[in-house]
Design an enzyme around this catalytic site. Structure first.
Site, short mmCIF file in Angstrom:
data_model
loop_
_atom_site.label_atom_id
_atom_site.label_comp_id
_atom_site.label_asym_id
_atom_site.label_seq_id
_atom_site.Cartn_x
_atom_site.Cartn_y
_atom_site.Cartn_z
N CYS A 80 4.56 -26.93 6.06
CA CYS A 80 4.44 -28.16 6.83
C CYS A 80 5.61 -28.36 7.78
O CYS A 80 5.95 -29.48 8.15
CB CYS A 80 4.31 -29.38 5.91
SG CYS A 80 2.92 -29.24 4.82
N GLY A 82 -4.84 -32.32 10.92
CA GLY A 82 -3.47 -32.66 11.27
C GLY A 82 -2.52 -31.97 10.32
O GLY A 82 -2.94 -31.37 9.34
N GLY A 83 -1.25 -32.07 10.62
CA GLY A 83 -0.27 -31.41 9.77
C GLY A 83 -0.08 -29.97 10.18
O GLY A 83 -0.77 -29.47 11.06
N ALA A 121 0.43 -32.10 -0.30
CA ALA A 121 0.35 -32.04 1.15
C ALA A 121 -0.87 -32.84 1.61
O ALA A 121 -1.87 -32.91 0.89
CB ALA A 121 0.22 -30.59 1.61
N VAL A 122 -0.75 -33.45 2.78
CA VAL A 122 -1.84 -34.24 3.32
C VAL A 122 -2.15 -33.78 4.74
O VAL A 122 -1.23 -33.55 5.53
CB VAL A 122 -1.46 -35.75 3.37
CG1 VAL A 122 -2.61 -36.58 3.93
CG2 VAL A 122 -1.08 -36.25 2.00
N THR A 170 0.11 -24.85 5.68
CA THR A 170 0.30 -25.06 4.25
C THR A 170 -0.42 -23.98 3.47
O THR A 170 -1.09 -23.12 4.03
CB THR A 170 -0.14 -26.47 3.81
OG1 THR A 170 0.42 -26.73 2.51
CG2 THR A 170 -1.65 -26.59 3.73
N TYR A 171 -0.24 -24.06 2.15
CA TYR A 171 -0.86 -23.08 1.28
C TYR A 171 -1.77 -23.79 0.28
O TYR A 171 -1.44 -24.88 -0.20
CB TYR A 171 0.23 -22.30 0.52
CG TYR A 171 -0.34 -21.47 -0.61
CD1 TYR A 171 -0.97 -20.25 -0.36
CD2 TYR A 171 -0.31 -21.95 -1.93
CE1 TYR A 171 -1.53 -19.52 -1.38
CE2 TYR A 171 -0.87 -21.20 -2.97
CZ TYR A 171 -1.48 -20.00 -2.69
OH TYR A 171 -2.06 -19.28 -3.69
N GLY A 194 -3.75 -31.60 -1.00
CA GLY A 194 -3.60 -30.49 -1.94
C GLY A 194 -2.48 -30.83 -2.91
O GLY A 194 -1.34 -31.02 -2.51
#
Lengths: 302, 170
Positions: free
Chosen positions: A237, A126-127, A205-206, A130-131, A220
């Site tokens: 995100c 999900g999400g 981030a999740v 991102t890095y 992260g």
């Protein structure tokens, strides 16, 4: 229940963790299929490894992998074309980038003698985009939420709260906002690229993937400012105008990723064991013990 | 297998025309046939809508050849606000227990597994614009995929409503 903790001490290719995670997820899913007669498991398992293993007497232990990958941009399901109910293809993904990463195509392309600055991996979590990379502690939890008595929402909250507890131990106040992830207020006087000095910044981030309540992926957490340049290249995100920061960025320099990882696991375990409050059913098993495993132990224990 | 489908069709249409009776005719939850036993004397009514332990439902359409698939009220509730639904492509051949889509809430993307084998006729395009329909009506407007069922008898091995409820309460 015991929780296996694998920490990969050196910067590692994302694909290595991805493979490990896949192996562990498959193991849990196989166990679940064999152990639930009322389910839809009457079909042949589609994974060849599933047919090889016999019914395990007890479910495989849940595992948490902590690591730091080489620079990599990962996308979630929303950023992918709609043909992705199957795992990402192994063909060269560089050729088809999702729109979010199109502007930074050059980062993925080797330039003359220099290797590419970053990799790209589509995932089923999900999400959004991102890095991950050096200066970051990434923690992936591969567990059966049902066994832990966690609902999907609850699981995300446990991850976020574990990060908040961890930040607290470093004297940093983390919080959640209407946007996912964990946020912190910038330290006063810190410069801001867009003049948004007062806006919260994202430190963690999740993103999680679930199949039959087996979770993979996770969080992260930015430890140093090293990932910041990479974040600035994308709208992380899907949050326009929001900036990222790190523990170093909010005044906690000099942390080792390995120490942060160990501390995170500790907070995660306490949260799982304490947070029955957010689950509608409090029947989950507790984590009695965390033990360290090596990669080869995990891969060989089938 | 087509004989099975043929045999079931009259049942299905008869049943559909008197739907309110369905709940009164539930099979007792403790009464479950072992896998592989394909008994149609069990109750034709229970074959119309079935459930999986991974919280999907499947409902046979009138005619018994096609079915809609979605996630249960319980699943929708435990996921929370759905922000994105991944729909399957038309004509996708699906295998029972393999993904036919995904439902994403706050940062969790959950696979939706197909209860039976078949071929996708269409995804529910309402969900492209209004993913939240899943929360509002998970077992109605918020269906995810419509499929052509390969073998209707496969539904037999699935859970009926009472048995499914038992797995939630367990």
């Amino acid at each position: 229940m015991r929780l296996a903790h694998l920490h990969l001490p050196h910067t590692t290719p994302f694909s290595r963790v991805s493979h490990l995670q896949q192996t562990l997820t498959t193991r849990l899913l196989t166990h679940k299929k064999l152990a639930s007669p009322g389910s839809i498991s009457s079909q042949e398992p589609s994974n060849p490894s599933a047919t090889l293993s016999k019914t395990p007497p007890s479910p495989p232990d849940p595992t948490i992998i902590t690591f730091t990958p080489n620079p990599v941009y990962t996308t979630g399901r929303r950023d992918l074309p709609p043909s992705n109910t199957s795992p990402p293809s192994t063909t060269n993904p560089i050729l088809s980038l999702p729109p979010a990463l199109e502007p930074i195509r050059s980062l993925f392309t080797p330039d003359g003698t220099k290797p590419a600055k970053a990799e790209y991996h589509p995932t089923l979590r999900g999400g959004q985009t991102t890095y991950h990379g050096p200066g970051q502690m990434v923690a992936y939890t591969i567990l059966d939420l049902k066994r832990l008595g966690l609902t999907p929402r609850c699981h995300i909250r446990v991850l976020e709260n574990s990060v908040i507890d961890l930040l607290k131990s470093y004297g940093v106040e983390g919080f959640t906002t209407e946007d996912p992830g964990v946020w912190v207020n910038p330290v006063s006087g810190s410069r801001s690229a867009s003049g948004s000095a007062l806006q919260p910044r994202k430190i963690t981030a999740v993103g999680v993937h679930l199949r039959r309540n087996i979770s993979s992926f996770g969080i992260g957490l930015n430890v140093t400012d090293e990932p910041m340049w990479f974040f600035k290249q994308i709208v992380a995100c899907g949050l326009e105008g929001k900036e990222a920061t790190s523990l170093q960025g909010v005044g906690v320099p000099g942390l080792e990723v390995g120490d942060v990882a160990a501390a995170f696991v500790e907070k995660f375990v306490s949260r799982v064991n304490a947070d029955f409050a957010c689950g509608e059913n409090s029947l989950g098993e507790k984590i009695d013990e965390v033990y360290q495993v090596r990669e080869e132990d995990l891969l060989n224990s089938v | 297998m087509s004989s099975v489908a043929r045999a079931i069709r009259p049942f299905a249409s008869r049943v559909l025309s008197q739907k309110p009776l369905a709940s009164a005719c539930q099979v007792s939850p403790a009464f479950r046939f072992p896998r592989g036993t394909r008994s149609f004397s069990q109750s034709p009514l229970s074959q119309l809508k079935k459930y999986t332990e991974s919280h999907e439902w499947i409902e046979l359409a009138d005619g018994g050849k096609t079915a809609k698939i979605g996630i249960t009220e319980y699943a929708a509730h435990s996921l929370g606000d759905v922000v994105f639904v991944e729909l399957p492509e038309v004509d996708l051949e699906i295998v029972a227990g393999e993904p036919v889509g995904a439902v994403e809430s706050v940062k969790s993307a959950s696979d939706v597994l197909s209860p039976v084998a078949g071929k996708v006729i269409k995804g529910n395009s309402i969900l492209e614009d209004k993913a939240k329909t899943i929360n509002e009506s998970p077992e109605g407007e918020g269906w995810i995929a419509e499929i052509e069922v390969a073998d209707v008898a496969e539904l037999d091995a699935l859970l009926d409503e009472a048995a499914y409820k038992e797995t939630i309460d367990a």
